[in-house]
Write an enzyme that holds these catalytic residues in place. Structure first.
Site, short mmCIF file in Angstrom:
data_model
loop_
_atom_site.label_atom_id
_atom_site.label_comp_id
_atom_site.label_asym_id
_atom_site.label_seq_id
_atom_site.Cartn_x
_atom_site.Cartn_y
_atom_site.Cartn_z
N GLU A 1 -4.50 7.21 18.77
CA GLU A 1 -5.13 6.01 18.21
C GLU A 1 -4.39 4.76 18.68
O GLU A 1 -3.17 4.66 18.52
CB GLU A 1 -5.04 6.14 16.68
CG GLU A 1 -6.10 5.41 15.93
CD GLU A 1 -6.09 5.79 14.45
OE1 GLU A 1 -6.21 6.99 14.11
OE2 GLU A 1 -5.95 4.88 13.63
N ARG B 1 -9.16 -6.08 13.88
CA ARG B 1 -8.58 -5.09 14.78
C ARG B 1 -9.60 -3.99 14.98
O ARG B 1 -10.34 -3.64 14.04
CB ARG B 1 -7.30 -4.48 14.17
CG ARG B 1 -6.24 -5.48 13.82
CD ARG B 1 -5.67 -6.20 15.01
NE ARG B 1 -4.82 -5.33 15.82
CZ ARG B 1 -4.33 -5.70 17.01
NH1 ARG B 1 -4.63 -6.90 17.53
NH2 ARG B 1 -3.56 -4.87 17.69
N TYR C 1 -9.71 -5.45 3.43
CA TYR C 1 -9.18 -4.12 3.77
C TYR C 1 -9.43 -3.22 2.55
O TYR C 1 -8.63 -3.20 1.63
CB TYR C 1 -7.69 -4.32 4.04
CG TYR C 1 -6.87 -3.20 4.61
CD1 TYR C 1 -7.40 -1.96 4.91
CD2 TYR C 1 -5.52 -3.40 4.88
CE1 TYR C 1 -6.60 -0.97 5.44
CE2 TYR C 1 -4.72 -2.43 5.42
CZ TYR C 1 -5.25 -1.21 5.69
OH TYR C 1 -4.45 -0.23 6.21
N ARG D 1 0.83 -1.21 0.00
CA ARG D 1 0.00 0.00 0.00
C ARG D 1 0.87 1.27 0.00
O ARG D 1 0.40 2.33 -0.38
CB ARG D 1 -0.89 0.03 1.26
CG ARG D 1 -2.00 -1.00 1.27
CD ARG D 1 -2.68 -1.02 2.62
NE ARG D 1 -3.26 0.24 3.02
CZ ARG D 1 -4.47 0.68 2.66
NH1 ARG D 1 -5.21 -0.06 1.88
NH2 ARG D 1 -4.91 1.84 3.08
N ASP E 1 -10.31 0.41 0.59
CA ASP E 1 -10.37 1.87 0.62
C ASP E 1 -11.75 2.32 0.13
O ASP E 1 -12.48 1.55 -0.50
CB ASP E 1 -9.27 2.46 -0.27
CG ASP E 1 -7.89 2.32 0.36
OD1 ASP E 1 -7.81 2.24 1.60
OD2 ASP E 1 -6.90 2.28 -0.38
N ARG F 1 9.87 6.48 -2.50
CA ARG F 1 10.16 7.45 -3.57
C ARG F 1 11.59 7.98 -3.48
O ARG F 1 12.05 8.27 -2.38
CB ARG F 1 9.20 8.64 -3.50
CG ARG F 1 7.75 8.24 -3.68
CD ARG F 1 6.97 9.42 -4.27
NE ARG F 1 5.57 9.04 -4.40
CZ ARG F 1 4.64 9.35 -3.50
NH1 ARG F 1 4.97 10.05 -2.43
NH2 ARG F 1 3.40 8.97 -3.67
N ARG G 1 -0.69 6.35 16.20
CA ARG G 1 -0.60 7.67 15.59
C ARG G 1 -1.47 8.67 16.35
O ARG G 1 -2.35 8.26 17.13
CB ARG G 1 -1.00 7.64 14.12
CG ARG G 1 -2.38 7.10 13.86
CD ARG G 1 -2.63 6.98 12.35
NE ARG G 1 -3.93 6.37 12.08
CZ ARG G 1 -4.38 6.07 10.88
NH1 ARG G 1 -3.65 6.30 9.81
NH2 ARG G 1 -5.57 5.53 10.71
N1 UDP Z 1 2.85 1.17 8.24
C1 UDP Z 1 3.97 1.21 9.03
N2 UDP Z 1 4.43 2.41 9.46
C2 UDP Z 1 3.82 3.57 9.16
C3 UDP Z 1 2.66 3.54 8.36
C4 UDP Z 1 2.20 2.32 7.92
O1 UDP Z 1 4.55 0.18 9.34
O2 UDP Z 1 4.29 4.64 9.61
C5 UDP Z 1 2.35 -0.14 7.79
C6 UDP Z 1 1.30 -0.72 8.76
O3 UDP Z 1 1.47 -2.13 8.82
C7 UDP Z 1 0.01 -0.35 8.11
C8 UDP Z 1 0.36 -0.49 6.62
O4 UDP Z 1 1.72 -0.05 6.53
O5 UDP Z 1 -1.04 -1.21 8.49
C9 UDP Z 1 -0.54 0.29 5.68
O6 UDP Z 1 -0.47 1.65 6.04
P1 UDP Z 1 -1.66 2.67 5.76
O7 UDP Z 1 -1.16 4.02 6.07
O8 UDP Z 1 -2.20 2.40 4.41
O9 UDP Z 1 -2.70 2.23 6.90
P2 UDP Z 1 -4.16 2.83 7.24
O10 UDP Z 1 -4.08 4.32 7.11
O11 UDP Z 1 -5.11 2.18 6.30
O12 UDP Z 1 -4.35 2.39 8.64
#
Ligand code: UDP
Length: 381
Positions: A298, A247, A346, A171, A348, A175, A277
């Site tokens: 969160e 979860r 999962y 996901r 979007d 870059r 976060r």
């Molecule tokens: N992830 C991570 N560190 C980060 C952000 C994301 O390890 O700082 C991993 C984590 O396993 C997460 C996945 O990447 O579930 C997908 O991230 P995304 O931001 O798409 O998660 P969402 O916003 O859907 O919770």
């Protein structure tokens, strides 16, 4: 036809709208006291800030018809998701980009140099990553993996990244320039007045009635010709075969008299910080101005009965159980299982809308051809 749609989130609303426009009578019920499912937004009475009540939702898509669809029902404002992460005592830019790499390694590399450098970090002996950890080690190497992904992922999913599918990491982009836009997609934005008014506009059709605070009970099927179920797949069967793992998120709300963190989303990569976060909601509506601020810390944990299911876990155990529920669903007549919970994936928001539009079309085609509509239009596998 008389249609019952269980759940007034995106799936229920979009399918209901398409079927109502085709002349069918749609009743949408939801056990909660609001529409919008987990996309629900509400203005905070204390500060006036627009809250993403069940966590942040940022609209992004490459699917132009879906983008046109949402713009039919809401005014979209430009929004770029620029996420930061606090890890090992510093703040870095996400997704991993040239700034992150240069800051993390204390260098001033240009794109090609950084690409070559990361190739020396990456574990290229891993040819076909079998799990999240292997995918990360192959992509960015151990140091970046441990700073940004390992702890966060353990907190988010409650298990070792070696147990998770590689697809979760896919996901996120990597870059070798300074583009810090979290998403690749061509169309990105935020509905000006929040998602709930957008979904209210989708539901605003004479062929649709909505009953909130209304839990589903099996007797309801007697009055209708077809059911679209957007609740949890196992929930339809009263969890009779076992519980699919989810979860859930706990949000610890706090207010601040100003700008708490200077951005909408600050991730916390370290394992010993218990939250994943902090989101500061006024930054999801940068066109508004508010003195006060509302933030959510969160926390992620395994969902228990009664919790809001957020992320399907889909580990080995769940996959076996999922197969039995898929078989049970296929043996059920006149019910179609839809959306993130109904297909246990999962998803979007843009994919949810695309699948809902496709589901309605397939259903209408089946009616025209006098065929029984399928239990799944989008495969849960
Ligand atoms: N992830 C991570 N560190 C980060 C952000 C994301 O390890 O700082 C991993 C984590 O396993 C997460 C996945 O990447 O579930 C997908 O991230 P995304 O931001 O798409 O998660 P969402 O916003 O859907 O919770």
């Amino acid at each position: 036809m008389r249609i019952l749609l269980v759940g007034a989130g995106l799936s229920g609303a979009v399918i209901g709208r398409s079927l109502a426009e085709a002349g069918h009578a749609c009743r949408i019920i939801d056990a909660r006291d609001h529409i919008g499912g987990n996309c629900h937004t509400a203005r905070d009475p204390e500060t006036g800030v627009m809250l993403h009540v069940y966590g942040p939702h940022i609209f992004h898509t490459d699917d132009e018809p879906v983008w046109n669809y949402v713009n039919r029902f809401a005014d979209f404002m430009p929004f770029r998701n620029r996420v930061k992460t606090t890890a090992q005592g510093r703040v870095y830019s996400l997704p991993i980009n040239l700034l992150t790499i240069n800051q993390f390694f204390g260098k001033t590399m240009r794109p090609d140099e950084a690409r070559d450098f990361i190739a020396t970090q990456a574990d290229l002996s891993i040819k076909e990553p079998r799990n999240f950890e292997e995918q990360a080690l192959r992509l960015v190497g151990r140091d970046l993996y441990e700073a940004f992904f390992k702890g966060y992922t353990q907190k988010q999913w409650g298990c070792s990244p070696t147990e998770l599918p590689a697809s979760i990491l896919k996901r996120l982009p990597l870059r070798f320039n300074y583009d810090d836009n979290y998403f690749f997609h061509r169309f990105q934005g935020m509905p000006r007045d929040g998602y709930t008014p957008m979904i209210a506009a989708i539901l605003d059709h004479p062929g649709i009635t909505v009953d909130l605070d209304t839990a589903y009970h099996p007797g309801m099927v007697r009055d209708v010709d077809h059911v679209f179920w957007s609740g949890p797949l196992d929930g339809y069967f009263d969890h009779a075969l076992g519980r699919l793992g989810y979860r859930t998120l706990d949000f610890e709300r706090f207010t601040y008299g100003g700008d708490y963190q200077g951005c909408a989303v600050m991730n916390y990569g370290d394992r010993d910080v218990p939250w994943t976060r902090i989101t500061e909601h006024k930054h999801f509506s940068p066109w508004e101005s508010h003195e006060g601020s509302v933030c959510y810390r969160e926390y992620s944990r395994a969902a228990q009965p009664g919790d809001v299911p957020c992320y399907p876990v889909r580990l080995v155990e769940e996959k076996a159980l999922l197969e039995t529920y898929i078989a049970a669903a296929r043996a059920t007549e006149a019910v179609t299982f839809v959306g993130r919970l109904g297909t246990y994936r999962y998803l979007d928001m843009d994919v949810t809308i695309r699948e809902a539009l496709d589901t309605a079309r397939v259903f209408l085609d089946c009616l025209a051809a006098r065929r029984a509509p399928p239990a799944f239009v989008s495969s849960p596998r």
